[in-house]
Design a protein around this motif. Structure first.
Motif, mmCIF file in Angstrom:
data_model
loop_
_atom_site.group_PDB
_atom_site.id
_atom_site.type_symbol
_atom_site.label_atom_id
_atom_site.label_comp_id
_atom_site.label_asym_id
_atom_site.label_seq_id
_atom_site.Cartn_x
_atom_site.Cartn_y
_atom_site.Cartn_z
ATOM 1 N N PRO A 281 -0.553 -13.856 3.905
ATOM 2 C CA PRO A 281 0.001 -12.614 3.336
ATOM 3 C C PRO A 281 1.516 -12.642 3.204
ATOM 4 N N ARG A 282 2.192 -13.459 4.008
ATOM 5 C CA ARG A 282 3.640 -13.509 3.923
ATOM 6 C C ARG A 282 4.105 -14.131 2.599
ATOM 7 N N ALA A 283 3.265 -14.963 1.991
ATOM 8 C CA ALA A 283 3.594 -15.493 0.669
ATOM 9 C C ALA A 283 3.571 -14.375 -0.374
ATOM 10 N N ASP A 284 2.614 -13.450 -0.273
ATOM 11 C CA ASP A 284 2.587 -12.278 -1.152
ATOM 12 C C ASP A 284 3.856 -11.441 -1.006
ATOM 13 N N LEU A 285 4.258 -11.204 0.237
ATOM 14 C CA LEU A 285 5.446 -10.392 0.473
ATOM 15 C C LEU A 285 6.689 -11.084 -0.075
ATOM 16 N N GLY A 286 6.816 -12.383 0.152
ATOM 17 C CA GLY A 286 7.958 -13.110 -0.387
ATOM 18 C C GLY A 286 8.022 -13.038 -1.900
ATOM 19 N N TRP A 287 6.857 -13.114 -2.554
ATOM 20 C CA TRP A 287 6.794 -13.026 -4.017
ATOM 21 C C TRP A 287 7.242 -11.643 -4.491
ATOM 22 N N MET A 288 6.736 -10.587 -3.871
ATOM 23 C CA MET A 288 7.133 -9.230 -4.248
ATOM 24 C C MET A 288 8.644 -9.052 -4.093
ATOM 25 N N ASP B 39 0.172 -12.562 -7.132
ATOM 26 C CA ASP B 39 1.157 -12.213 -8.161
ATOM 27 C C ASP B 39 1.546 -10.742 -8.017
ATOM 28 N N TYR B 40 1.749 -10.310 -6.781
ATOM 29 C CA TYR B 40 1.972 -8.891 -6.516
ATOM 30 C C TYR B 40 3.443 -8.550 -6.698
ATOM 31 N N ARG C 105 9.481 6.867 -2.685
ATOM 32 C CA ARG C 105 8.020 6.816 -2.642
ATOM 33 C C ARG C 105 7.467 5.672 -3.489
ATOM 34 N N ILE C 106 8.138 5.336 -4.584
ATOM 35 C CA ILE C 106 7.706 4.196 -5.397
ATOM 36 C C ILE C 106 7.666 2.934 -4.544
ATOM 37 N N GLY C 107 8.738 2.707 -3.789
ATOM 38 C CA GLY C 107 8.772 1.526 -2.931
ATOM 39 C C GLY C 107 7.745 1.591 -1.821
ATOM 40 N N GLU C 108 7.590 2.773 -1.227
ATOM 41 C CA GLU C 108 6.613 2.917 -0.147
ATOM 42 C C GLU C 108 5.195 2.685 -0.647
ATOM 43 N N GLU C 109 4.855 3.257 -1.793
ATOM 44 C CA GLU C 109 3.514 3.045 -2.360
ATOM 45 C C GLU C 109 3.278 1.573 -2.673
ATOM 46 N N LEU C 110 4.321 0.914 -3.188
ATOM 47 C CA LEU C 110 4.188 -0.497 -3.535
ATOM 48 C C LEU C 110 3.867 -1.333 -2.299
#
Length: 369
Positions: free
Chosen positions: A258-265, A212-213, A130-135
């Motif tokens: 938004p894909r830059a945010d995902l890559g950063w995470m 910076d997510y 759930r931690i990963g899903e919420e993130l």
């Protein structure tokens, strides 16, 4: 050195006078430096019966736009009535006579930031999942914000965002190299920068992006919270399950890709198969334990929530590590110039070359998603 550095961060008497004018007089006034962050400075403030947080840039010269705390204030104020959980902003100040810089004040949230390890109450496979899903669901919520409806239509210029990211972080790196080159060079970063320039995707979705997510920039609520409805997933959670209650550190937010945010995470998220971290001081490894989603599972969930495809994944993951290297090099410059007392900063002399090597591995397919 620590006391001297703290005195550069805040004039307690001037701040008290300003807060009294803005928020009213109180009997209790306490302030302390929160030492967990490595970019903007965070001060924990008790003002009467209110628990608050102050955000300000570090003292000394900084790379242009890298520490824009008033940008944080603007975007969080706009997101108050959206599905994105944020600490409520209280006030912003541009008068440098108060503490020597721009700053803003926000309410302090209660809960856990998962920085070095997981809390005992989440140490089971279901909670870890759930931690990963919420993130990732909260990241999707950011990308689903109608930025025009909340007044952020002029918050950035989405076309060309990704190309500008490559250019901007290259410039940040060159700014740091002006000083750090006297200590050592990092030739791999020139090659990585050239590869990124040659492989920028021609098109991308246009959304609000955090910039910076990552896991330690969000907070999970304290134990004993009531069950709540996740409208995005249309399910009801039990009171003990992890619930993400706040997203922090918005100074890099804009309208973009938004894909830059995902890559950063993903650059901070560990899989059990991964090599040793390039920067162990900034890399938690507890998500390698049983129950945590893999990077691929996080990507698939984000794609299903947003309807976007994580195309060009090697580019976005390489860009993330390149940005990490640039940040590390800026930290190293600040250390060399005496503008930080952070004990991690001198370690960037070795950590940045390790990040550059990681970026090369991603480019060459040796560190897959």
């Amino acid at each position: 050195m620590t006391d001297t550095y703290y005195e550069r961060l805040v004039d307690e008497d001037a701040l008290a006078a300003y807060l009294e004018e803005q928020l009213g007089a109180v009997e209790t006034y306490e302030i302390e430096r929160h030492r967990e962050g490595h970019s903007n400075e965070t001060l924990l403030l008790t003002w009467g019966d209110r628990e608050l947080v102050i955000r300000r840039p570090p003292p000394g010269e900084t790379a242009d736009t890298a520490h824009d705390v008033l940008r944080e204030y603007r975007v969080t104020k706009a997101l108050i009535d959206t599905d994105v959980p944020i600490p409520e902003p209280v006030l912003a100040c541009e008068d440098h006579d108060v503490i020597g810089s721009d700053f803003y004040v926000m309410e302090r949230l209660a809960g856990d930031v998962l920085r070095d390890d997981e809390p005992d109450r989440f140490a089971d496979p279901d909670s870890r999942e759930r931690i990963g899903e919420e993130l990732v669901d909260t990241l999707a919520a950011i990308h689903e914000v109608d930025y025009e409806a909340v007044g952020l239509e002029e918050f950035g210029y989405p076309p060309g965002y990704t190309e500008r990211q490559v250019e901007r972080w290259g410039q940040q790196l060159m700014w740091a190299f002006e000083t750090t080159v006297e200590e050592r060079e990092v030739p791999d970063l020139y090659e990585v920068g050239s590869w990124l320039q040659e492989n920028v995707p021609e098109e991308h979705p246009h959304t609000l992006v955090h910039g910076d997510y990552k896991l330690d920039n969000v907070m999970y609520g304290p134990a004993g919270r009531d069950a709540s409805r996740d409208e995005r997933a249309d399910d009801v959670r039990e009171p003990a399950t992890p619930e993400l209650v706040g997203v922090f550190d918005w100074e890099m937010a804009t309208l973009g890709d938004p894909r830059a945010d995902l890559g950063w995470m993903l650059s901070y998220w560990r899989d059990p198969k991964d090599p040793e971290p390039a920067v162990p001081e900034l890399t938690a490894t507890f998500m390698e334990r049983e129950g945590y989603p893999s990077r691929l599972e996080l990507v698939e969930r984000w794609e299903s929530r947003t309807g976007f495809e994580f195309a060009h994944e090697r580019f976005y993951r390489t860009l993330a590590v390149y940005k990490l290297a640039a940040l590390g090099e800026m930290f190293f410059r600040r250390y060399l110039e005496g503008n930080s007392d952070d004990p991690m900063y001198p370690k960037m002399e070795e950590r940045v070359p390790a990040l550059a090597a990681r970026a090369v591995r991603i480019i060459e397919g040796e560190e897959p998603l």
